[in-house]
Design an enzyme around this catalytic site. Structure first.
Site, PDB file in Angstrom:
ATOM      1  CG  ASP A 134      36.459  36.795  28.594  1.00  0.00           C
ATOM      2  OD1 ASP A 134      36.109  36.072  29.537  1.00  0.00           O
ATOM      3  OD2 ASP A 134      37.112  37.834  28.746  1.00  0.00           O
ATOM      4  CD  GLU A 191      45.656  35.534  30.161  1.00  0.00           C
ATOM      5  OE1 GLU A 191      44.493  35.979  30.246  1.00  0.00           O
ATOM      6  OE2 GLU A 191      46.556  36.093  29.493  1.00  0.00           O
TER       7      GLU A 191
END
Length: 517
Positions: free
Chosen positions: A171, A446
């Site tokens: 992102d 993550e």
């Protein structure tokens, strides 16, 4: 046991029909997350892995796109932003064929799904055939690839373009700083940062980043999701067709297209398998158990060409197109191309290493990518424990902030496959061992600090646990982390028993090399 811990994460994140990446931070179904999760989940439950992909593909739009988020209406509306009320898929996406019975986003994510479907089939071919798994997902996967190859070919050379950083999946990568600088951020009150309620602000994209993401998504939505946004035309100089789209962000990305290419190879295998089953069923029905007559003398008549041969050839061709358009020989790295300016983006991200997984990549380019990965910019076998998401030597590198430097498990997993494919077995084994060490020590984070392996972002993350399982179950590489229990001995990327020939065209079911070849 690491296997048991990973399985608990996937069990906790399972909703009954799909797996959320994280219960708090990402409480819906994400597209490429589900593909990576299915690859690992097949070692625990091939049935659940099939259902994971089927649930996602059931939300496919009429134009072929697979949305990057499928929303769960049982989740409170304020649990995630931008949620279904922002995307308004059933209204704004009606012309593009958004489903009426489920709410989704209007963007896409990298196409890992055909690769996942093939590997899931291989985990239990008997179950797959009994459920007609491949015949049911094949047309949806073909439509998905058709959408990308047709509607997203903004450059006119065959590569798919992304219209938003969320589509590429990395992102807030510094690779997007240039294209995003053209985007006027949305008003502050247009962004409700639900992510900051569950994550540390230091680890997340900035408010400026989010303002630009929301502006781009709003404009795309208000154009009715544009039937893909890049249909028609070709790249004809600065600005090219992308300059006529009214979109500020239109980029050809190496990782997105490498994943499309490897999934084209996988879809060719799926088509060959389905065609072989159809032929076998037709043969059985024709003879009804009677002994077949002897064939006439002479060579057998040629078989009609099948789609899988053409698809495999297209994957080979697209590999060369990727080299021609995005390879920088001086930098020994693939770069993103900004289709508004027509120029390669100078920033060096891990996206530029991902094409290493392609089987038709020229040998000299594969060797150059390994040098770059092992050099000072990415630190493989050197300064970094895991390969970072961005160039360690760049002024934009940040070891904490999302995709601006932290190491991610999915990109390192892809690099492990690429290293192994191109003969760098020792490097692949070392990377595998480190991935397993860091996954366990970080609580299946993550992402992690690439130098220390310290956890960042969410814990108990879906694809980290799933890809840990896949590495543990890989029969080609064994190490001290590998459990020797009977249930841990399920094959990794090979099917084990029960497989059969995938059909004609030189595509056969066997080792992982044939999946990636």
């Amino acid at each position: 046991m690491l296997r048991r811990r990973a399985a608990r994460v996937l069990g906790a994140n399972w909703t009954g029909t799909s797996t959320v990446p994280s219960r708090d931070l990402y409480p819906h179904q994400w597209s490429w997350d589900s593909a990576f999760i299915a690859i690992g989940l097949r070692h625990l439950s091939p049935l659940r892995a099939q259902v994971e992909l089927e649930t996602l593909l059931s939300a496919q739009w009429g134009d072929g796109r697979v949305p990057h988020i499928v929303f769960n209406d049982a989740v409170p509306p304020d649990a995630y932003f931008p949620g279904p009320d922002f995307w308004r898929s059933t209204e704004a996406g009606r012309e593009a064929g958004a489903p009426a019975d489920v709410r989704t986003s209007g963007l896409v994510q990298p196409p890992v799904h055909a690769l996942a479907a093939w590997l899931v089939h291989r985990a239990d071919p008997g179950l797959s055939r009994a459920r007609s798994f491949l015949p049911r997902v094949r047309p949806r996967l073909a439509a998905w690839h058709g959408y990308l190859l047709r509607d997203r070919d903004a450059g006119g050379a065959g590569l798919a373009a992304v219209l938003h950083p969320w589509e590429q999946g990395m992102d807030n990568s510094p690779c997007w700083d240039g294209p995003l600088s053209r985007v006027e951020p949305a008003e502050r009150d247009a962004c409700r940062r639900a992510d900051l309620h569950h994550g540390v602000a230091r680890d997340r994209p900035t408010d400026l980043d989010y303002g630009r993401y929301v502006r781009l998504a709003t404009e795309y939505r208000d154009r009715g999701y544009g039937g893909g946004g890049c249909r028609g035309g070709g790249y004809g100089g600065a600005g090219g067709y992308a300059g006529q789209l009214g979109t500020s962000f239109c980029v050809e990305d190496p990782a997105f297209n490498a994943l499309l290419i490897i999934s084209e190879y996988a879809l060719a295998l799926i088509e060959a398998e389905v065609d072989a089953e159809v032929d076998a069923d037709a043969e059985s029905e024709r003879y009804g158990g009677r002994e077949k007559a002897a064939p006439p003398p002479g060579p057998p008549p040629p078989k009609a060409p099948r789609a899988h041969g053409a698809r495999r050839a297209r994957a080979d061709t697209l590999t060369q197109v990727l080299v021609d358009r995005l390879w920088d020989p001086a930098d020994e790295l693939f770069h993103c191309r900004d289709l508004r300016s027509g120029r390669l983006i100078a920033e060096r991200g891990v996206t530029g290493l991902i094409p290493l997984m392609l089987p038709a990549l020229p040998r000299d380019i594969a060797a150059a990518l390994v040098r770059t990965a092992a050099g000072p910019r990415f630190g493989l076998d050197g300064a970094a424990r895991l390969v970072p998401s961005h160039d360690l030597t760049s002024a934009a590198f940040d070891p904490y902030r999302y995709w601006r430097g932290p190491a991610w498990f999915n990109t390192n997993w892809l690099l492990e496959k690429g290293l192994r494919l191109h003969g760098e077995v020792a490097r692949a084994d070392r990377l595998r061992r480190t991935l397993l060490d860091v996954a366990g020590a970080s609580g299946f984070a993550e992402y992690v600090d690439p130098y220390t392996g310290r956890a960042r972002g969410a814990r108990g993350f879906g694809w980290t646990a799933a890809l840990t399982l896949d590495l543990l179950c890989d029969p080609r590489a064994r190490g001290p982390q590998d459990e020797q229990s009977a249930d841990g001995e399920r094959g990794g990327l090979s099917a084990g028993s029960g497989g059969r020939s995938a059909g004609s065209g030189g595509l056969s079911e066997g080792s992982e090399g044939e999946v990636w070849a």
